[in-house]
Motif scaffolding. Structure first.
Motif, PDB file in Angstrom:
ATOM      1  N   UNK A  92       0.929  -1.186  -0.065  1.00  0.00           N
ATOM      2  CA  UNK A  92       0.040   0.044  -0.073  1.00  0.00           C
ATOM      3  C   UNK A  92       0.839   1.264  -0.035  1.00  0.00           C
ATOM      4  N   UNK A  93       0.553   2.075  -0.923  1.00  0.00           N
ATOM      5  CA  UNK A  93       1.245   3.359  -1.094  1.00  0.00           C
ATOM      6  C   UNK A  93       0.438   4.447  -0.609  1.00  0.00           C
ATOM      7  N   UNK A  94       0.820   5.500  -0.062  1.00  0.00           N
ATOM      8  CA  UNK A  94      -0.055   6.787   0.547  1.00  0.00           C
ATOM      9  C   UNK A  94       0.743   7.926  -0.195  1.00  0.00           C
ATOM     10  N   UNK A  95      -0.043   8.872  -0.809  1.00  0.00           N
ATOM     11  CA  UNK A  95       0.334   9.972  -1.487  1.00  0.00           C
ATOM     12  C   UNK A  95      -0.517  11.384  -1.073  1.00  0.00           C
ATOM     13  N   UNK A  96       0.331  12.220  -0.715  1.00  0.00           N
ATOM     14  CA  UNK A  96      -0.376  13.330  -0.432  1.00  0.00           C
ATOM     15  C   UNK A  96       0.246  14.496  -1.310  1.00  0.00           C
ATOM     16  N   UNK A  97      -0.900  15.525  -1.788  1.00  0.00           N
ATOM     17  CA  UNK A  97      -0.268  16.569  -2.514  1.00  0.00           C
ATOM     18  C   UNK A  97      -0.925  17.737  -2.168  1.00  0.00           C
ATOM     19  N   UNK A  98      -0.023  18.739  -1.461  1.00  0.00           N
ATOM     20  CA  UNK A  98      -0.677  19.827  -0.916  1.00  0.00           C
ATOM     21  C   UNK A  98      -1.428  20.989  -1.707  1.00  0.00           C
ATOM     22  N   UNK A  99      -1.464  20.602  -3.002  1.00  0.00           N
ATOM     23  CA  UNK A  99      -2.377  21.286  -4.068  1.00  0.00           C
ATOM     24  C   UNK A  99      -3.819  20.619  -3.962  1.00  0.00           C
TER      25      UNK A  99
ATOM     26  N   UNK B  45       3.533  19.847   5.831  1.00  0.00           N
ATOM     27  CA  UNK B  45       3.189  20.585   4.805  1.00  0.00           C
ATOM     28  C   UNK B  45       1.868  21.130   4.717  1.00  0.00           C
ATOM     29  N   UNK B  46       0.883  21.091   5.273  1.00  0.00           N
ATOM     30  CA  UNK B  46      -0.387  21.687   5.248  1.00  0.00           C
ATOM     31  C   UNK B  46      -0.905  21.375   6.751  1.00  0.00           C
ATOM     32  N   UNK B  47      -0.859  22.301   7.438  1.00  0.00           N
ATOM     33  CA  UNK B  47      -1.432  22.007   8.861  1.00  0.00           C
ATOM     34  C   UNK B  47      -2.915  21.858   8.830  1.00  0.00           C
ATOM     35  N   UNK B  48      -3.423  20.962   9.555  1.00  0.00           N
ATOM     36  CA  UNK B  48      -5.020  20.836   9.840  1.00  0.00           C
ATOM     37  C   UNK B  48      -5.562  22.181   9.743  1.00  0.00           C
ATOM     38  N   UNK B  49      -6.787  22.358   9.226  1.00  0.00           N
ATOM     39  CA  UNK B  49      -7.495  23.606   9.562  1.00  0.00           C
ATOM     40  C   UNK B  49      -7.057  24.713   8.657  1.00  0.00           C
ATOM     41  N   UNK B  50      -5.833  24.477   8.019  1.00  0.00           N
ATOM     42  CA  UNK B  50      -5.263  25.462   6.870  1.00  0.00           C
ATOM     43  C   UNK B  50      -5.533  25.290   5.392  1.00  0.00           C
ATOM     44  N   UNK B  51      -6.311  23.966   4.928  1.00  0.00           N
ATOM     45  CA  UNK B  51      -6.136  23.494   3.802  1.00  0.00           C
ATOM     46  C   UNK B  51      -6.798  24.258   2.554  1.00  0.00           C
ATOM     47  N   UNK B  52      -7.779  25.147   2.883  1.00  0.00           N
ATOM     48  CA  UNK B  52      -8.538  25.700   1.838  1.00  0.00           C
ATOM     49  C   UNK B  52      -7.551  27.005   1.408  1.00  0.00           C
ATOM     50  N   UNK B  53      -6.553  27.349   2.218  1.00  0.00           N
ATOM     51  CA  UNK B  53      -5.651  28.324   1.778  1.00  0.00           C
ATOM     52  C   UNK B  53      -4.659  27.908   0.649  1.00  0.00           C
ATOM     53  N   UNK B  54      -4.543  26.370   0.616  1.00  0.00           N
ATOM     54  CA  UNK B  54      -3.648  25.864  -0.163  1.00  0.00           C
ATOM     55  C   UNK B  54      -4.157  25.415  -1.403  1.00  0.00           C
ATOM     56  N   UNK B  55      -5.632  25.758  -1.721  1.00  0.00           N
ATOM     57  CA  UNK B  55      -6.237  25.400  -2.989  1.00  0.00           C
ATOM     58  C   UNK B  55      -6.311  26.653  -3.968  1.00  0.00           C
ATOM     59  N   UNK B  56      -6.002  26.451  -5.385  1.00  0.00           N
ATOM     60  CA  UNK B  56      -5.936  27.438  -6.252  1.00  0.00           C
ATOM     61  C   UNK B  56      -7.550  27.589  -6.794  1.00  0.00           C
ATOM     62  N   UNK B  57      -8.150  28.430  -6.136  1.00  0.00           N
ATOM     63  CA  UNK B  57      -9.754  28.437  -6.533  1.00  0.00           C
ATOM     64  C   UNK B  57      -9.816  28.930  -7.800  1.00  0.00           C
ATOM     65  N   UNK B  58      -9.220  29.648  -8.536  1.00  0.00           N
ATOM     66  CA  UNK B  58      -9.440  30.297  -9.923  1.00  0.00           C
ATOM     67  C   UNK B  58      -9.210  29.079 -10.712  1.00  0.00           C
ATOM     68  N   UNK B  59      -8.126  28.233 -10.717  1.00  0.00           N
ATOM     69  CA  UNK B  59      -7.905  27.042 -11.327  1.00  0.00           C
ATOM     70  C   UNK B  59      -9.274  26.099 -11.172  1.00  0.00           C
ATOM     71  N   UNK B  60      -9.642  25.961  -9.886  1.00  0.00           N
ATOM     72  CA  UNK B  60     -10.730  24.882  -9.587  1.00  0.00           C
ATOM     73  C   UNK B  60     -11.954  25.424 -10.227  1.00  0.00           C
TER      74      UNK B  60
END
Length: 129
Positions: free
Chosen positions: A17-24, A106-121
């Motif tokens: 099993x491999x786990x992968x996390x991407x801050x984006x 990499x991304x503290x819990x509670x700060x996730x939304x600040x790491x999303x490129x909303x314009x791209x989404x």
């Protein structure tokens, strides 16, 4: 990491099993399972769901996670799929804890939304419709 595919109460089969996390894409963890077939199987799990499953029962429907009873804090179970066609996995809890600690560095819990490129989404959303 090595997970165990629980076949019966007395028999399990090792599974890579491999786990992968991407801050984006900060809310999810991608879990890839390598079986004896040519194509690996990938599931998308909520990062919070994995964390919650370390301490108690979490999730519903296609993904459920809970500590393995009688194993102390050594292992946790992950059930994937419907009740009629599900896979039950037992994974080392410490490996999950360590992985989650790395994601939170990499991304503290509670700060996730600040790491999303909303314009791209929004661009992707309008392109699909």
């Amino acid at each position: 990491m090595t997970a165990q595919l629980v076949v019966t109460r007395d028999y399990s089969q090792p599974l890579c099993m491999r786990l992968r996390y991407e801050p984006a894409d900060p809310y999810v963890v991608r879990a890839t399972f390598f079986t004896h077939s040519d194509d690996p199987v990938e599931w998308v799990l909520g990062r919070d769901l994995l964390a919650d499953g370390l301490n108690g029962s979490a999730g519903s429907g296609d993904i459920r996670i809970w500590p393995a009873v009688g194993r102390g804090d050594e292992a946790m179970h992950i059930a994937l799929g419907s009740p009629a066609d599900a896979a039950l996995l037992e994974v080392p809890a410490q490996d999950i804890r360590t992985f989650l600690e790395h994601t939170e560095a990499l991304v503290p819990r509670g700060t996730e939304s600040g790491h999303i490129d909303w314009n791209l989404e929004l661009t992707n959303m309008f392109a699909e419709s």
